[in-house]
Scaffold this active site. Structure first.
Site, short mmCIF file in Angstrom:
data_model
loop_
_atom_site.label_atom_id
_atom_site.label_comp_id
_atom_site.label_asym_id
_atom_site.label_seq_id
_atom_site.Cartn_x
_atom_site.Cartn_y
_atom_site.Cartn_z
N GLY A 146 -45.89 -3.82 21.37
CA GLY A 146 -44.38 -4.34 21.72
C GLY A 146 -43.35 -4.31 20.69
N ASP A 194 -34.11 -1.76 23.45
CA ASP A 194 -34.78 -1.35 22.38
C ASP A 194 -34.34 -0.02 21.49
OD1 ASP A 194 -36.64 -3.12 23.31
OD2 ASP A 194 -37.93 -1.65 24.37
C1 GLA Z 1 -39.14 -4.33 27.07
C2 GLA Z 1 -38.03 -3.35 27.49
C3 GLA Z 1 -36.76 -3.90 27.01
C4 GLA Z 1 -36.71 -5.57 27.25
C5 GLA Z 1 -37.93 -6.12 26.95
C6 GLA Z 1 -37.98 -7.70 27.37
O1 GLA Z 1 -39.27 -4.23 25.44
O2 GLA Z 1 -38.18 -2.17 26.90
O3 GLA Z 1 -35.68 -3.39 27.51
O4 GLA Z 1 -36.50 -5.74 28.85
O5 GLA Z 1 -39.05 -5.41 27.38
O6 GLA Z 1 -36.98 -8.30 26.63
#
Ligand code: GLA
Length: 407
Positions: A146, A194
């Site tokens: 993550g 991201d």
């Molecule tokens: C993932 C997605 C992001 C965002 C997060 C939750 O990382 O890639 O765009 O939506 O989840 O905040």
């Protein structure tokens, strides 16, 4: 997909610090030469990110507040003239891939190579011309945690490949190329956070991004100077339902906005009133989604205000409240993550919350510097007691965004 073979971050506990950008770029150059038999023409590096607060808001026109990690991915590249794309990664288990330039499409290649190949294809749609490409990837960004290892790979690849094609792309363009590759070639309907974080973050700052108007605001953040530390706890757990559940949450938010006659959930704020009153007529399953998104945007605003006024400690309760909202309303946490958050808070952390998409991955913890050993030990002990993998715990010092490596 990423990660250096044999590195200590493959196990739990407190891993070695990541390599400095210049050292990582050198490793990528050497790896490129070993695999492709000649020198790289260009190397770009891009960081992983951790989101401080503002989760599942970036596809709702909302606010996010990520920072770049010191862990980076390096992409070394050189042109070829035989019509082939040849991709190597130093990550354990990442097989080399060779594919004709003309054969690149969603699904070809698949696996780790889909990210750089997708970036190459997206660059071609904006006019980049290639006769072939050799590419090599070396990374210290933990994969599947993550922490945006895929965005780091996409944006570093976008920078390197844009250079090869002689395209002068700014950070936002590189981020957009990466996001499109993620949607079309990795099949993940992510928001904009991201790739923008990876491309645009600055050292010693968090990035306040308003996904409604696209504005970026760099907010100074030096946890150490405030006598605190930001820790990332990678639970080393990732549940398989993550991607489908992400798409369903996103669809649920869009459905709620549609039923309420708003372009997105952010625009509901303009109507005044609480999440409760605004969503009173929605089906039961959608009301908690609206509540999370609206209260989360408010928490991001308060966090940003506190950081601007120099109160790093003050944001702790907002982080913990954000976790409760993700766990109870948005329902994207999981028991292993909840164990870590609860253990950190019980051991005296100022605040803790899951970070990223959810269903595993990482937790971000704000802690007094003096309490780092106690909180770290408490988290590791709680994971042991509940029979889950030993987490990796490391400090998150806000680092710089993607850049071309000098030399
Ligand atoms: C993932 C997605 C992001 C965002 C997060 C939750 O990382 O890639 O765009 O939506 O989840 O905040």
């Amino acid at each position: 997909m990423t990660g250096r073979a044999g590195a200590s971050h493959a196990a739990g506990g407190t891993p070695d610090p990541p390599r400095a950008p210049a050292e990582l770029a050198d490793a990528a150059r050497q790896f490129f030469r070993a695999r492709h038999g000649g020198p790289a023409a260009v190397v770009w590096t891009a960081p992983g990110r951790v989101n401080l607060i503002g989760e599942h808001t970036d596809y709702n026109g909302g606010l996010v507040l990520p920072l770049a990690l010191p862990h980076r991915t390096a992409v070394a590249a050189a042109p070829r003239d035989d019509g082939l794309v040849v991709l190597h990664s130093a990550a354990r288990g990442a097989a080399p891939v060779t594919v004709p330039l003309t054969a690149v499409r969603p699904g070809t290649p698949d696996g780790w190579a889909a990210y750089p190949a997708g970036v190459l294809a997206e660059l071609r749609t904006i006019g980049a011309e290639f006769l072939g490409v050799s590419l090599a990837v070396v990374s210290d960004v933990p994969a599947g945690a993550g922490l945006s290892s895929s965005a780091a790979l996409e944006v570093a690849a976008a920078g390197a490949l844009a250079d090869l094609a002689g395209i002068d792309a700014d950070a936002r363009t590189l981020a957009e190329i990466g996001r499109l590759a993620e949607h079309r070639y990795a099949g993940v309907p992510c928001g904009v956070m991201d790739q923008l974080a990876v491309a645009c973050c600055r050292a010693d700052h968090a990035l306040l991004l308003d996904t409604d108007d696209g504005s970026l605001d760099h907010i100074p953040l030096d946890p150490g100077a405030a006598g605190t530390a930001l820790l990332v706890v990678d639970t080393r757990v990732r549940h398989r339902l993550a991607d489908g559940a992400y798409a369903r949450r996103r669809a649920g938010c869009e459905e709620a906005a549609r039923l309420l006659g708003a372009p997105d959930l952010r625009r509901l704020e303009e109507r005044g009133g609480t999440a409760e009153s605004l969503s009173a007529d929605l089906p039961d399953a959608l009301r908690p989604l609206v509540r999370h998104v609206m209260t989360e945007n408010a928490r991001v605003r308060r966090t940003a205000r506190l950081l601007r006024s120099g109160s790093v400690r003050g944001i702790g309760p907002l982080l913990t409240a954000g976790h409760a909202s993700l766990r109870d309303d948005f329902a994207v946490s999981c028991p292993e993550v909840d164990v870590v958050v609860a253990a950190a808070v019980a051991a005296g952390a100022l605040g803790a919350r899951m970070t990223g998409g959810g269903f595993g991955g990482s937790v971000v913890v704000l802690v007094e510097t003096a309490a780092v050993p106690v909180v770290t030990e408490a988290v590791l002990a709680a994971a042991r007691r509940s029979g889950q993998p030993e987490p990796r715990v490391f400090p998150a010092t806000p680092a710089a965004g993607a850049a071309r490596a000098p030399g």
